[in-house]
Design an enzyme around this catalytic site. Structure first.
Site, PDB file in Angstrom:
ATOM      1  N   TRP A 104       0.813  -1.218   0.000  1.00 30.76           N
ATOM      2  CA  TRP A 104       0.000   0.000   0.000  1.00 30.76           C
ATOM      3  C   TRP A 104       0.842   1.262   0.000  1.00 30.76           C
ATOM      4  O   TRP A 104       0.530   2.215  -0.719  1.00 30.76           O
ATOM      5  CB  TRP A 104      -1.024  -0.006   1.149  1.00 30.76           C
ATOM      6  CG  TRP A 104      -2.133  -0.964   0.859  1.00 30.76           C
ATOM      7  CD1 TRP A 104      -2.397  -2.135   1.505  1.00 30.76           C
ATOM      8  CD2 TRP A 104      -3.079  -0.877  -0.220  1.00 30.76           C
ATOM      9  NE1 TRP A 104      -3.459  -2.774   0.908  1.00 30.76           N
ATOM     10  CE2 TRP A 104      -3.902  -2.027  -0.154  1.00 30.76           C
ATOM     11  CE3 TRP A 104      -3.319   0.049  -1.232  1.00 30.76           C
ATOM     12  CZ2 TRP A 104      -4.935  -2.273  -1.055  1.00 30.76           C
ATOM     13  CZ3 TRP A 104      -4.356  -0.194  -2.140  1.00 30.76           C
ATOM     14  CH2 TRP A 104      -5.148  -1.338  -2.042  1.00 30.76           C
ATOM     15  N   ASP A 176      -0.947   7.133   6.687  1.00 32.88           N
ATOM     16  CA  ASP A 176      -2.092   6.302   6.314  1.00 32.88           C
ATOM     17  C   ASP A 176      -2.275   5.268   7.423  1.00 32.88           C
ATOM     18  O   ASP A 176      -1.464   4.360   7.572  1.00 32.88           O
ATOM     19  CB  ASP A 176      -1.796   5.623   4.967  1.00 32.88           C
ATOM     20  CG  ASP A 176      -2.868   4.628   4.560  1.00 32.88           C
ATOM     21  OD1 ASP A 176      -3.821   4.408   5.322  1.00 32.88           O
ATOM     22  OD2 ASP A 176      -2.735   4.049   3.458  1.00 32.88           O
ATOM     23  N   LYS A 200     -11.852  -1.183   8.029  1.00 33.24           N
ATOM     24  CA  LYS A 200     -11.104  -2.126   8.867  1.00 33.24           C
ATOM     25  C   LYS A 200     -11.660  -2.058  10.291  1.00 33.24           C
ATOM     26  O   LYS A 200     -12.345  -2.949  10.724  1.00 33.24           O
ATOM     27  CB  LYS A 200      -9.616  -1.769   8.878  1.00 33.24           C
ATOM     28  CG  LYS A 200      -8.746  -2.494   7.875  1.00 33.24           C
ATOM     29  CD  LYS A 200      -9.020  -2.194   6.468  1.00 33.24           C
ATOM     30  CE  LYS A 200      -7.975  -2.834   5.580  1.00 33.24           C
ATOM     31  NZ  LYS A 200      -8.120  -2.501   4.186  1.00 33.24           N
TER      32      LYS A 200
END
Ligand SMILES: Cc1ncc(COP(=O)(O)O)c(C=O)c1O
Length: 364
Positions: A104, A176, A200
């Site tokens: 990511w 992030d 999440k």
């Protein structure tokens, strides 16, 4: 409901059963208004209250200082990769710095390159993203004149996580936290901006939380189209256009659950540590059989990526685990193997059940 209880998916992740039940009731009528959650106007007083309460729950849980704004945006984590560069890099004559520690975080600089100068100050790619940078690795690489330094606190795919001690330091630090926000207390003051998509630990996909220091907000480039401009969203109190009312409602329920049922993020962190300990312990007891992707001490409490000796063994593990009610144990398509994700709503009991399965599993 057993499958929801044993949902170890990498995301969207499991949500608390009580939140699912309340959401189900709200689909018919929300808070005795007689109006379905799905038909509720974002211009109603009810929504104004919801927006304020969801923000204040986050402020309470994360102890967010007054000089930070909380925004509810859309477009997921991926839009943030582009948006931060559009707002803070483009036309700035500065360079944006990136730490690339996994799947990511490698995506973020690619989006920024279209906007301006990008520098990757550390990459774990050549080592297969099995560890994170140490303080020594980053020494003399962080430029105080950079537009910002971006990193990902928890690499969802590889199962790597920065700790309090290894958190990078920078003048303008952007993080992030899509896969670990609300899993433990954090020091918001260390960051100029934190963002996390909801799917999440926060709620369902559709809303992205941005916690941003006012000083950084003021730096948003005025030429950025308003719909992609942090300052414009902040000035409109996150109702610049139709917000994802459903997702924000569920986020509010999840944060209520964290405050009232769990007792805050310190308590959540203790539970999350116990969950991860029980699974890492099971893998260690059978290290001849399972291989964990991430090296200690960089192992995540949220995601454990692991593999077995052969693809056949992994297939048989998945098949049998599914038969026993476990869900979402497939690894990410980029590295294969298997992955157990232990987001907040996955209970210690569910982890103990999975640990027993891991210990007992005999491949065919
Ligand atoms: C850490 C992290 N950042 C960003 C993303 C991308 O998020 P989205 O799919 O919401 O764009 C993900 C996806 O799982 C992620 O785990």
């Amino acid at each position: 409901m057993k499958t929801n209880v044993l949902n170890f998916s990498g995301g969207p992740g499991a949500l608390p059963i009580s939140v699912l039940e309340k959401t189900q009731a709200a689909l018919e009528s929300v808070d005795d208004t007689g109006v379905s959650l799905l038909g509720m106007s974002h211009r109603s007083d009810w929504y104004q209250e919801l927006n304020a309460k969801a923000q204040s729950n986050l402020r309470e849980l994360l102890d967010i200082p007054n000089d930070y704004e909380v925004l509810f945006l859309q477009g997921g984590g991926s839009l943030q990769f582009a948006m931060m560069a559009m707002n803070f890099l483009k036309s700035s004559h500065q360079t944006a710095q990136y730490i690339v520690s996994g799947y990511w975080s490698a995506k973020a600089p690619l989006e920024a390159m279209a906007q301006g100068q990008v520098e990757v100050i550390w990459s774990g790619e050549s080592e297969g993203y099995r560890r994170l940078p140490t303080m020594d690795d980053l020494k003399n690489r962080v430029d105080p004149r950079a537009a910002y330094l971006h990193y990902v606190s928890n690499e969802t795919v590889e199962g790597l996580a920065f700790s309090n001690d290894t958190t990078p330091q920078a003048q303008t630090l952007i993080c992030d936290m899509s896969s670990d926000l609300l899993s433990k207390p954090i020091e918001v003051e260390r960051y100029a901006m934190i963002y996390a998509h909801a799917q999440k630990n926060l709620g369902p996909a559709g809303v992205t939380v941005v916690i941003i220091q006012r000083a950084l907000l003021e730096r948003a480039q005025p030429h950025t189209p308003p719909i992609l401009n942090y300052l414009a969203h902040s000035n409109a109190n996150s109702i610049l256009n139709t917000p994802p009312v459903f997702s924000i409602y569920v986020l509010k329920l999840v944060t209520d659950w964290l405050i009232q049922d769990i007792g805050g993020l310190s308590k959540m962190a203790v539970i999350n540590q116990a969950k991860a300990n029980c699974l890492y312990q099971a893998f260690t007891e059978r290290e001849d059989f399972y291989k964990i992707h991430a090296k200690p001490p960089h192992r995540s409490l949220m995601n454990i990526a692991f593999s077995m000796k052969s693809v056949e063994q992994e297939r048989s593990f998945l098949q049998l685990s599914k038969q026993q009610g476990f869900l979402g144990l497939e690894g990410h398509r980029s590295i294969g193997g298997l992955r157990a994700s232990l987001y907040n709503a996955v209970s210690l009991e569910a982890c103990e059940e999975l640990a027993r399965f891991i210990l007992d599993f005999q491949s065919v």
